[in-house]
Design an enzyme around this catalytic site. Structure first.
Site, PDB file in Angstrom:
ATOM      1  CG  ASP A 110      11.035  12.940   3.653  1.00 37.12           C
ATOM      2  OD1 ASP A 110      11.130  11.728   3.375  1.00 37.12           O
ATOM      3  OD2 ASP A 110      10.801  13.812   2.785  1.00 37.12           O
ATOM      4  CB  ILE A 129      -0.962   0.028   1.211  1.00 34.10           C
ATOM      5  CG1 ILE A 129      -0.191  -0.161   2.520  1.00 34.10           C
ATOM      6  CG2 ILE A 129      -2.050  -1.016   1.053  1.00 34.10           C
ATOM      7  CD1 ILE A 129      -1.051  -0.057   3.764  1.00 34.10           C
ATOM      8  N   GLY A 130       2.179   1.081   0.160  1.00 35.46           N
ATOM      9  CA  GLY A 130       3.074   2.241   0.145  1.00 35.46           C
ATOM     10  C   GLY A 130       4.458   1.800  -0.300  1.00 35.46           C
ATOM     11  CE  LYS A 182       9.357   3.014   6.836  1.00 37.44           C
ATOM     12  NZ  LYS A 182       9.626   4.303   7.505  1.00 37.44           N
ATOM     13  N   GLY A 204       8.602   3.491  -1.097  1.00 37.64           N
ATOM     14  CA  GLY A 204       9.433   4.701  -1.063  1.00 37.64           C
ATOM     15  C   GLY A 204      10.893   4.305  -0.984  1.00 37.64           C
ATOM     16  CB  SER A 205      13.961   6.334  -0.639  1.00 38.32           C
ATOM     17  OG  SER A 205      13.490   7.033   0.509  1.00 38.32           O
ATOM     18  CE1 TYR A 206       8.308   2.647   3.030  1.00 41.17           C
ATOM     19  CE2 TYR A 206       8.425   4.900   2.200  1.00 41.17           C
ATOM     20  CZ  TYR A 206       7.713   3.718   2.385  1.00 41.17           C
ATOM     21  OH  TYR A 206       6.429   3.613   1.920  1.00 41.17           O
ATOM     22  N   GLY A 207      11.651   1.656   1.571  1.00 42.71           N
ATOM     23  CA  GLY A 207      11.278   0.245   1.429  1.00 42.71           C
ATOM     24  C   GLY A 207       9.823   0.168   1.021  1.00 42.71           C
ATOM     25  CB  VAL A 241       3.932   0.528   3.721  1.00 39.31           C
ATOM     26  CG1 VAL A 241       2.816   0.340   4.753  1.00 39.31           C
ATOM     27  CG2 VAL A 241       5.010   1.447   4.280  1.00 39.31           C
TER      28      VAL A 241
HETATM   29  C1  91O Z   1      -4.962   3.499  -0.078  1.00 39.14           C
HETATM   30  O1  91O Z   1      -4.883   3.142   1.245  1.00 39.14           O
HETATM   31  C2  91O Z   1      -3.697   3.306   1.887  1.00 39.14           C
HETATM   32  C3  91O Z   1      -3.708   3.184   3.280  1.00 39.14           C
HETATM   33  C4  91O Z   1      -2.530   3.349   4.008  1.00 39.14           C
HETATM   34  C5  91O Z   1      -1.342   3.638   3.342  1.00 39.14           C
HETATM   35  C6  91O Z   1      -0.097   3.801   4.183  1.00 39.14           C
HETATM   36  O2  91O Z   1      -0.154   3.629   5.390  1.00 39.14           O
HETATM   37  C7  91O Z   1       1.174   4.169   3.572  1.00 39.14           C
HETATM   38  C8  91O Z   1       2.343   4.361   4.273  1.00 39.14           C
HETATM   39  N1  91O Z   1       2.374   4.170   5.667  1.00 39.14           N
HETATM   40  C9  91O Z   1       3.432   4.493   6.495  1.00 39.14           C
HETATM   41  C10 91O Z   1       4.693   4.910   6.002  1.00 39.14           C
HETATM   42  C11 91O Z   1       5.726   5.220   6.924  1.00 39.14           C
HETATM   43  O3  91O Z   1       6.957   5.636   6.514  1.00 39.14           O
HETATM   44  C12 91O Z   1       7.184   5.787   5.122  1.00 39.14           C
HETATM   45  C13 91O Z   1       5.488   5.139   8.302  1.00 39.14           C
HETATM   46  C14 91O Z   1       6.548   5.488   9.311  1.00 39.14           C
HETATM   47  O4  91O Z   1       7.704   4.992   9.226  1.00 39.14           O
HETATM   48  O5  91O Z   1       6.206   6.271  10.217  1.00 39.14           O
HETATM   49  C15 91O Z   1       4.268   4.710   8.784  1.00 39.14           C
HETATM   50  C16 91O Z   1       3.240   4.394   7.882  1.00 39.14           C
HETATM   51 CL1  91O Z   1       1.687   3.873   8.482  1.00 39.14          CL
HETATM   52  C17 91O Z   1      -1.313   3.753   1.970  1.00 39.14           C
HETATM   53  C18 91O Z   1      -2.495   3.591   1.222  1.00 39.14           C
END
Ligand code: 91O
Length: 290
Positions: A157, A21-22, A44, A24-27, A29
């Site tokens: 960021d 669902i996510g 994550k 990025g450069s971090y990896g 999710v």
């Molecule tokens: C369409 O529905 C969606 C529902 C949830 C998401 C979503 O959650 C995406 C990223 N999440 C996160 C990223 C983080 O870092 C990069 C961290 C952190 O390290 O703090 C925590 C979270 Cl939760 C995406 C789409």
């Protein structure tokens, strides 16, 4: 092959890993379903090896100022992020639920409360947020960042992808680049995303004020929420950085922004961190308090 793998999904303790669902450069999710509490979470997934390599690649381990500054080892930075996250508790900052870390494994799993709406906006877009909606979300982001600053942490960021929507509320995510505000909020090391990075943090990234740099990123983020685009872009990181440093802020013909909003944006996107709007000024601003 485990039974789970044979069944085509990955099971991690009580969590069943589902779709990404996510990214990025971090990896990455992934959506995760917890069978014990019948609840979904955001998982994550970090690779320790990749984190080590990334530092090796840039070789930029921040200078060790005695008793201050992030630990050089990127893995230590993740453990520091985790320690910071565990200490934080605010309605507008993501909630770290638990960490799954098997020393024998390369993967490190951070389990967060799921914010089912995802990022407040995906840019670029032809359909930006109305000023009404942008104000609601931006106020939440402001409270989250103010709380981080109160805890002597600079996010470093801030961008729309890191503002997540859950139950009509926004939470600030991704403290992977955060820095602890040493004396007078001094920070070093250029981190974050170029289009959202403050001029002073981009140019000569020595000794800049972490809070003022976050205010700049919040300004770029608000601009993106109401126009659908970032204020400055460029073909290369260098050209982008030059434009951020030298080109004045301009507003698009459409959508037409109200004067109070344009005033707020010009105060947050003041290239001089010394005269840039402070958190206090923003909280008292006409557009915010409207
Ligand atoms: C369409 O529905 C969606 C529902 C949830 C998401 C979503 O959650 C995406 C990223 N999440 C996160 C990223 C983080 O870092 C990069 C961290 C952190 O390290 O703090 C925590 C979270 Cl939760 C995406 C789409």
């Amino acid at each position: 092959v485990s039974l789970a793998q044979a069944a085509g999904y990955v099971q991690l303790n009580q969590y069943r890993l589902l779709q990404p669902i996510g990214q990025g450069s971090y990896g990455i999710v992934k959506l995760a379903y917890n069978e014990e509490d019948d609840t979904h979470y955001a998982m994550k997934i970090l690779s320790k090896r990749k984190l080590m390599r990334r530092a090796g690649l840039f070789g930029r381990t921040p200078p060790r100022t005695p008793g201050r500054g992030p630990p050089p080892d990127p893995l230590q930075r993740v453990y520091r992020e985790i320690a910071v996250l565990k200490k934080l508790d605010h309605p507008n900052v993501v909630k770290l639920v638990e960490v799954l870390d098997d020393p024998a494994e390369d993967q490190l799993y951070l389990v967060f409360q799921l914010l089912e709406g995802g990022p407040v906006i995906d840019i670029p877009t032809e359909n930006p947020l109305s000023e009404l909606l942008a104000r609601r979300y931006f106020r939440d982001a402001l409270l989250g960042v103010e709380y981080l600053h109160y805890q002597r942490i600079a996010h470093r960021d801030i961008k729309p992808a890191n503002l997540l929507l859950g139950e009509g509320r926004v939470q600030v995510a991704d403290l992977g680049a955060c820095g602890e505000l040493a004396g007078a909020g001094r920070l070093t090391g250029a981190v974050g995303t170029p289009a959202f990075r403050a001029p002073e943090a981009a140019a000569n990234a020595d000794k800049y004020n972490g809070e003022a740099a976050d205010i700049w990123s919040l300004g770029v983020t608000l601009f993106a929420m109401v126009t659908g685009k970032v204020p400055w872009c460029g073909p290369t990181a260098q050209e982008l950085q030059r434009r951020v440093l030298e080109e004045p802020l301009t507003f698009p013909q459409r959508p037409l922004l109200t004067r109070p909003l344009k005033h707020l944006l010009s105060r947050m996107l003041d290239k001089n961190p010394g005269t840039r709007a402070t958190m206090q000024e923003i909280k008292e601003n006409e557009w915010i308090t409207n």
